[in-house]
Motif scaffolding. Structure first.
Motif, PDB file in Angstrom:
ATOM      1  N   GLY A  54     -21.629  -8.636   2.044  1.00 55.39           N
ATOM      2  CA  GLY A  54     -21.706  -8.353   0.534  1.00 55.39           C
ATOM      3  C   GLY A  54     -21.266  -8.964  -0.255  1.00 55.39           C
ATOM      4  N   SER A  55     -21.472  -8.387  -1.964  1.00 53.69           N
ATOM      5  CA  SER A  55     -21.054  -8.921  -2.834  1.00 53.69           C
ATOM      6  C   SER A  55     -20.776 -10.336  -3.138  1.00 53.69           C
ATOM      7  CB  SER A  55     -19.389  -8.522  -2.661  1.00 53.69           C
ATOM      8  OG  SER A  55     -19.177  -8.306  -4.320  1.00 53.69           O
ATOM      9  N   SER A  56     -20.541 -11.047  -3.385  1.00 56.78           N
ATOM     10  CA  SER A  56     -20.227 -12.582  -3.642  1.00 56.78           C
ATOM     11  C   SER A  56     -19.595 -13.037  -2.654  1.00 56.78           C
ATOM     12  CB  SER A  56     -19.271 -12.656  -5.092  1.00 56.78           C
ATOM     13  OG  SER A  56     -17.654 -12.453  -4.891  1.00 56.78           O
ATOM     14  N   ALA A  57     -18.886 -12.531  -1.619  1.00 57.82           N
ATOM     15  CA  ALA A  57     -18.884 -13.347  -0.120  1.00 57.82           C
ATOM     16  C   ALA A  57     -19.853 -13.114   0.461  1.00 57.82           C
ATOM     17  CB  ALA A  57     -17.660 -12.447   0.417  1.00 57.82           C
ATOM     18  N   ALA A  58     -20.991 -12.572   0.178  1.00 62.08           N
ATOM     19  CA  ALA A  58     -21.888 -13.671   0.789  1.00 62.08           C
ATOM     20  C   ALA A  58     -22.227 -14.280   0.611  1.00 62.08           C
ATOM     21  CB  ALA A  58     -23.184 -12.168  -0.046  1.00 62.08           C
ATOM     22  N   ARG A  59     -22.163 -15.579  -0.624  1.00 59.45           N
ATOM     23  CA  ARG A  59     -22.690 -16.192  -0.978  1.00 59.45           C
ATOM     24  C   ARG A  59     -22.050 -17.326  -0.202  1.00 59.45           C
ATOM     25  NH1 ARG A  59     -21.152 -15.438  -6.448  1.00 59.45           N
ATOM     26  NH2 ARG A  59     -20.213 -17.917  -6.245  1.00 59.45           N
ATOM     27  N   GLU A  60     -20.490 -17.668  -0.123  1.00 63.16           N
ATOM     28  CA  GLU A  60     -19.910 -18.708   0.299  1.00 63.16           C
ATOM     29  C   GLU A  60     -20.478 -18.170   2.356  1.00 63.16           C
ATOM     30  OE1 GLU A  60     -16.543 -21.285   0.340  1.00 63.16           O
ATOM     31  OE2 GLU A  60     -17.301 -19.762  -1.043  1.00 63.16           O
TER      32      GLU A  60
ATOM     33  N   ARG D  59     -11.868 -10.899  -1.610  1.00 67.57           N
ATOM     34  CA  ARG D  59     -11.567 -12.397  -1.245  1.00 67.57           C
ATOM     35  C   ARG D  59     -10.450 -12.769  -1.090  1.00 67.57           C
ATOM     36  NH1 ARG D  59     -16.231 -14.420  -4.679  1.00 67.57           N
ATOM     37  NH2 ARG D  59     -14.716 -15.916  -5.228  1.00 67.57           N
ATOM     38  N   GLU D  60      -9.674 -12.868  -2.745  1.00 70.28           N
ATOM     39  CA  GLU D  60      -8.346 -12.439  -2.895  1.00 70.28           C
ATOM     40  C   GLU D  60      -7.157 -12.241  -1.664  1.00 70.28           C
ATOM     41  OE1 GLU D  60      -6.519 -15.547  -5.213  1.00 70.28           O
ATOM     42  OE2 GLU D  60      -8.831 -14.707  -5.691  1.00 70.28           O
ATOM     43  N   ALA D  62      -7.842 -11.128   0.446  1.00 69.23           N
ATOM     44  CA  ALA D  62      -8.098 -11.070   2.593  1.00 69.23           C
ATOM     45  C   ALA D  62      -6.835 -12.636   2.324  1.00 69.23           C
ATOM     46  CB  ALA D  62      -8.782 -11.020   2.740  1.00 69.23           C
ATOM     47  N   GLY D  63      -6.763 -13.060   1.493  1.00 70.94           N
ATOM     48  CA  GLY D  63      -5.742 -14.342   1.362  1.00 70.94           C
ATOM     49  C   GLY D  63      -5.859 -15.479   0.580  1.00 70.94           C
ATOM     50  N   SER D  64      -7.317 -15.237  -0.147  1.00 70.58           N
ATOM     51  CA  SER D  64      -8.183 -16.679  -0.700  1.00 70.58           C
ATOM     52  C   SER D  64      -9.527 -16.381  -0.718  1.00 70.58           C
ATOM     53  CB  SER D  64      -7.982 -18.505   0.432  1.00 70.58           C
ATOM     54  OG  SER D  64      -9.305 -18.092   1.210  1.00 70.58           O
ATOM     55  N   LYS D  65      -9.542 -17.357  -1.961  1.00 71.72           N
ATOM     56  CA  LYS D  65     -10.605 -17.480  -2.469  1.00 71.72           C
ATOM     57  C   LYS D  65     -12.217 -17.272  -1.824  1.00 71.72           C
ATOM     58  CE  LYS D  65      -9.989 -17.250  -7.453  1.00 71.72           C
ATOM     59  NZ  LYS D  65      -9.067 -18.016  -8.889  1.00 71.72           N
ATOM     60  N   ASP D  66     -11.782 -18.212  -0.739  1.00 69.51           N
ATOM     61  CA  ASP D  66     -13.013 -18.971   0.305  1.00 69.51           C
ATOM     62  C   ASP D  66     -12.892 -17.438   1.791  1.00 69.51           C
ATOM     63  OD1 ASP D  66     -13.504 -20.401  -1.688  1.00 69.51           O
ATOM     64  OD2 ASP D  66     -12.025 -21.793  -0.102  1.00 69.51           O
ATOM     65  N   PHE D  67     -11.912 -16.443   1.792  1.00 67.30           N
ATOM     66  CA  PHE D  67     -12.283 -15.808   2.261  1.00 67.30           C
ATOM     67  C   PHE D  67     -13.687 -14.665   1.793  1.00 67.30           C
ATOM     68  CE2 PHE D  67     -11.609 -12.284   5.999  1.00 67.30           C
ATOM     69  CZ  PHE D  67     -10.430 -13.018   6.808  1.00 67.30           C
ATOM     70  N   ASP D  70     -16.101  -8.537   1.720  1.00 70.04           N
ATOM     71  CA  ASP D  70     -16.135  -7.262   0.494  1.00 70.04           C
ATOM     72  C   ASP D  70     -15.061  -6.188   0.969  1.00 70.04           C
ATOM     73  OD1 ASP D  70     -17.629  -6.202   2.507  1.00 70.04           O
ATOM     74  OD2 ASP D  70     -19.322  -6.504   1.512  1.00 70.04           O
ATOM     75  N   LEU D  71     -14.736  -6.409   1.468  1.00 69.39           N
ATOM     76  CA  LEU D  71     -13.284  -5.005   1.857  1.00 69.39           C
ATOM     77  C   LEU D  71     -12.455  -4.938   2.292  1.00 69.39           C
ATOM     78  CD1 LEU D  71     -14.160  -1.645   0.828  1.00 69.39           C
ATOM     79  CD2 LEU D  71     -14.602  -0.981   3.177  1.00 69.39           C
ATOM     80  N   THR D  72     -10.975  -5.166   1.570  1.00 71.00           N
ATOM     81  CA  THR D  72      -9.983  -5.220   2.739  1.00 71.00           C
ATOM     82  C   THR D  72      -8.598  -4.775   2.164  1.00 71.00           C
ATOM     83  OG1 THR D  72     -10.574  -7.375   1.546  1.00 71.00           O
ATOM     84  CG2 THR D  72      -7.887  -6.600   1.816  1.00 71.00           C
TER      85      THR D  72
END
Lengths: 85, 85, 85, 85, 85
Positions: A54-60, D59-60, D62-67, D70-72
């Protein structure tokens, strides 16, 4: 991420263009539980237990930063029982 | 995304400029349930069962990254019954 | 967005600089309900029923992308009764 | 951030490429509680009480803005008892 | 933002580098309530009632857009009683 079960495909003819042809699936946290809608990024079928982000990660995860998803299926769990995990 | 039912239009004369003239709708997860407010991006009417996107995706879905929405209606469900899906 | 009622102003002398002089208000989802704190972007008074935006949209709605808000009041509802909407 | 307990590793052979080889762990807010899935950024083992970050910060972390997390898991707590903290 | 009470410092020797030396505090929505972990951006002590910001705003509030926080203490409330506000 949440562990959810795929129930079925959701048909929405009138939807925003940004969804493209990505399938929308009805998912539940448990059989008979509350329903949410998730974008499928892995190719799953009804009955699969899946990992939903979920969250913003769902977009990517749905394909690009501009994809308007807040819940995307990112993996199918190999073996899962809702009681024992 | 959440499955919600459109109840009615919400009138807010004093609101921030960034909303423009986008309609604001009162939505409920079930008839008689708790109410939220969503921005309409598809053109729906009271009684419709709709797909609402939240999180940061609600901004883009409402028209642009600068639109201050956290809940946007992105599709109308063709057939839905709250009990059986 | 959530529908909330303004209870009162919250005084916090020791707070981060990024808040500037924006008023912080205590809001409730219903009279006697759990309290949250929202940034006021429209100019409301205790007793008003208001629309509050959360998620990342709360930052922009409070004035800029750098404003550290996760709940911002973006509109005053013209007529609202908590029972009937 | 949430305080959670690591239960076990989650195996998902069919998952999106963006996850790479990062381990996915099943975590619970308490023993026997609801399960979530977290990306491990610190190297923990079942039984550890850990700090999990959500929202876009996951995301950040977990290693990068592209990861697409939503829970790390961002830290292992030195001493924790679920009753007394 | 949420109104929370600071319980104590949390010690996590094994944590991701991005946290630096920022103190991590255990906070509760009420005495005896569920515990969360927040990054302290104002300098508070156990017993303080504080304003905590979540969502993506928690990162900026903790010092920079790259700081992996989803809950940051942004202000100490001058006077607060959990019953009457």
């Amino acid at each position: 991420m949440k562990i959810m079960r795929v129930e079925k495909t959701l048909v929405s003819t009138n939807r925003i263009e940004a969804f493209g042809h990505r399938p929308l699936l009805v998912v539940q946290e448990k059989v008979g539980g509350a329903r949410s809608v998730a974008v499928d990024a892995v190719g799953c079928v009804p009955g699969d237990w899946v990992i939903c982000v979920g969250s913003s990660a769902a977009r990517e995860a749905a394909g690009s930063k501009d994809f308007p998803s807040d819940l995307t299926i990112v993996g199918i769990i190999d073996h899962w029982s809702p009681e024992g995990g």
